[in-house]
Scaffold this motif. Structure first.
Motif, PDB file in Angstrom:
ATOM      1  N   SER B 110      -8.491   1.656   1.118  1.00 15.92           N
ATOM      2  CA  SER B 110      -9.228   0.956   2.337  1.00 15.92           C
ATOM      3  C   SER B 110      -8.409   1.085   3.542  1.00 15.92           C
ATOM      4  CB  SER B 110      -9.138  -0.531   2.033  1.00 15.92           C
ATOM      5  OG  SER B 110      -8.243  -0.792   1.659  1.00 15.92           O
ATOM      6  N   THR B 111      -7.376   1.708   3.711  1.00 14.92           N
ATOM      7  CA  THR B 111      -6.586   1.613   5.089  1.00 14.92           C
ATOM      8  C   THR B 111      -7.035   2.759   5.707  1.00 14.92           C
ATOM      9  OG1 THR B 111      -4.827   2.888   3.835  1.00 14.92           O
ATOM     10  CG2 THR B 111      -4.474   0.599   4.408  1.00 14.92           C
ATOM     11  N   GLU B 112      -8.106   3.776   5.189  1.00 19.27           N
ATOM     12  CA  GLU B 112      -8.099   5.086   5.865  1.00 19.27           C
ATOM     13  C   GLU B 112      -9.537   5.303   6.469  1.00 19.27           C
ATOM     14  OE1 GLU B 112      -5.040   5.529   5.083  1.00 19.27           O
ATOM     15  OE2 GLU B 112      -5.637   7.733   4.973  1.00 19.27           O
ATOM     16  N   GLN B 113     -10.236   4.043   6.630  1.00 13.03           N
ATOM     17  CA  GLN B 113     -11.555   3.860   7.231  1.00 13.03           C
ATOM     18  C   GLN B 113     -11.642   4.567   8.674  1.00 13.03           C
ATOM     19  OE1 GLN B 113     -12.407  -0.332   6.849  1.00 13.03           O
ATOM     20  NE2 GLN B 113     -13.592  -0.023   4.858  1.00 13.03           N
ATOM     21  N   GLU B 114     -10.531   4.112   9.320  1.00  9.22           N
ATOM     22  CA  GLU B 114     -10.485   4.753  10.809  1.00  9.22           C
ATOM     23  C   GLU B 114     -10.520   6.398  10.968  1.00  9.22           C
ATOM     24  OE1 GLU B 114     -11.428   3.478  13.839  1.00  9.22           O
ATOM     25  OE2 GLU B 114     -11.731   1.790  12.725  1.00  9.22           O
ATOM     26  N   LYS B 115      -9.942   6.837   9.888  1.00  4.44           N
ATOM     27  CA  LYS B 115      -9.785   8.074   9.808  1.00  4.44           C
ATOM     28  C   LYS B 115     -10.847   8.975   9.575  1.00  4.44           C
ATOM     29  CE  LYS B 115      -4.929   8.179   8.422  1.00  4.44           C
ATOM     30  NZ  LYS B 115      -4.030   8.115   7.402  1.00  4.44           N
TER      31      LYS B 115
END
Lengths: 179, 152
Positions: B110-115
């Motif tokens: 879920s930490t990858e949303q921005e990328k």
């Protein structure tokens, strides 16, 4: 001439079989609960793969066991190592048919009951099962929901005596897939 | 003399109990696998990984799966599909020419949303994740908890 005719026929057949519509999801949600008076345990996978062919009702569901997530990491380790032997048997599978597929109108919004028959394979043991569920058709999307119980012992999953009051003898399985 | 023995005994007992409590606490709060901090055990291309599972699934299972989790691997390949579901969960398909219809299915952390917002189909990526094995139904190798790295 005859050869051309046969070749065309084969081509036509292959086209029509390819045109058979398949609905696929790679991110289905499958989870299970164990309820006992001592504790409730649940684990979720959001990497359940499912394929449904509306024209003939064929339904296949496959889930990588290592994708199940528990709140407690130690329980997750125990589940994978001792109960499911995930390194040896990394997936569970259901292959079957929605037997009342003709009752479901995929072109019309609504909630339909679904009766499913097939083979469930867990921990490398296959059992034939009858499962009931619902199919919700809404704006061209199809949601399949089902809740059923499985008995770990049936699949050769042995729960040690010291955990027998922490883990239910019948586990509730929930399926929620949007195709 | 007797008093001293009792005091020492109490100290030892308290110490032992403290260790036991801490150990229980540690077990109960054992952290989940954190792909970001784990070293990748294998670095390879998407088609190399796919072909290993396709040609001999059992030995690939032995190589990439441990008893309690999948091994962390670093993969290169190009993005063929980006799926984001109603819950905001992201799944990428990684494919290379030699893989035919097969692909690597990567469930992102879920930490990858921005990328992912900057990501497009066709982009080459470095992706690190936990290997979960092969799924016949859709001819895919699964990874989860994936983290993206831009191509250097």
């Amino acid at each position: 001439m005859k050869i051309i005719f046969i070749a065309m026929l084969i081509l036509l057949c292959s086209i029509s079989s390819e045109a058979q519509e398949k609905r696929i999801t790679k991110t289905g949600h499958l989870w299970f609960f164990s309820h006992t008076s001592i504790e409730n345990i649940e684990a979720h996978s959001h990497q359940t793969v499912a394929v449904l062919v509306p024209s003939n009702g064929k339904l296949a569901i496959e889930v990588p066991i290592l994708s199940f997530e528990f709140k407690n990491a130690l329980m997750q380790d125990h589940f994978n190592e001792n109960y499911m032997e995930s390194a040896k048997y990394p997936k569970s599978r259901f292959l079957g048919t929605v037997v009342n597929i003709d009752d479901i109108d995929f072109t019309k919004d609504g909630t339909y009951n679904a009766k499913v028959e097939g083979t469930l394979t867990i921990h490398n043991i296959s059992k034939s099962v009858n499962i009931e569920g619902s199919v919700v058709v809404k704006n061209g999307k199809v949601e399949v929901n089902s809740k059923f119980n499985i008995v770990p012992k049936d699949y050769n999953i042995v729960i040690e005596n010291r955990f027998s009051s922490n883990i239910a003898s019948s586990i509730e399985v929930n399926v929620e897939i949007t195709l | 003399m007797k008093k001293r023995t009792i005091i020492t005994g109490v100290y030892i007992l308290t110490g032992a109990m403290l260790v036991l409590v801490l150990f229980k606490y540690y077990l109960f709060n054992k952290p989940h696998m954190d792909v970001a901090s784990e070293e990748a055990e294998y670095t390879l291309t998407a088609s190399q990984l796919y072909n290993e599972f396709k040609s001999d699934e059992q030995s690939a299972n032995k190589k990439y799966l441990d008893k309690t989790n999948g091994k962390v691997i670093m993969l290169t390949g190009s993005v063929s599909e980006i799926n984001i579901n109603g819950l905001g969960e992201i799944n990428l398909s990684i494919n290379e020419k030699s893989m035919d219809t097969g692909y690597i299915s990567c469930s992102l952390d879920s930490t990858e949303q921005e990328k992912v917002k900057r990501l497009e189909v066709g982009d080459k990526v470095f992706i690190k994740g936990q290997c979960l094995g092969y799924i016949e139904l859709t001819d895919e190798v699964d990874l989860n908890k994936c983290i993206l790295f831009d191509k250097q």
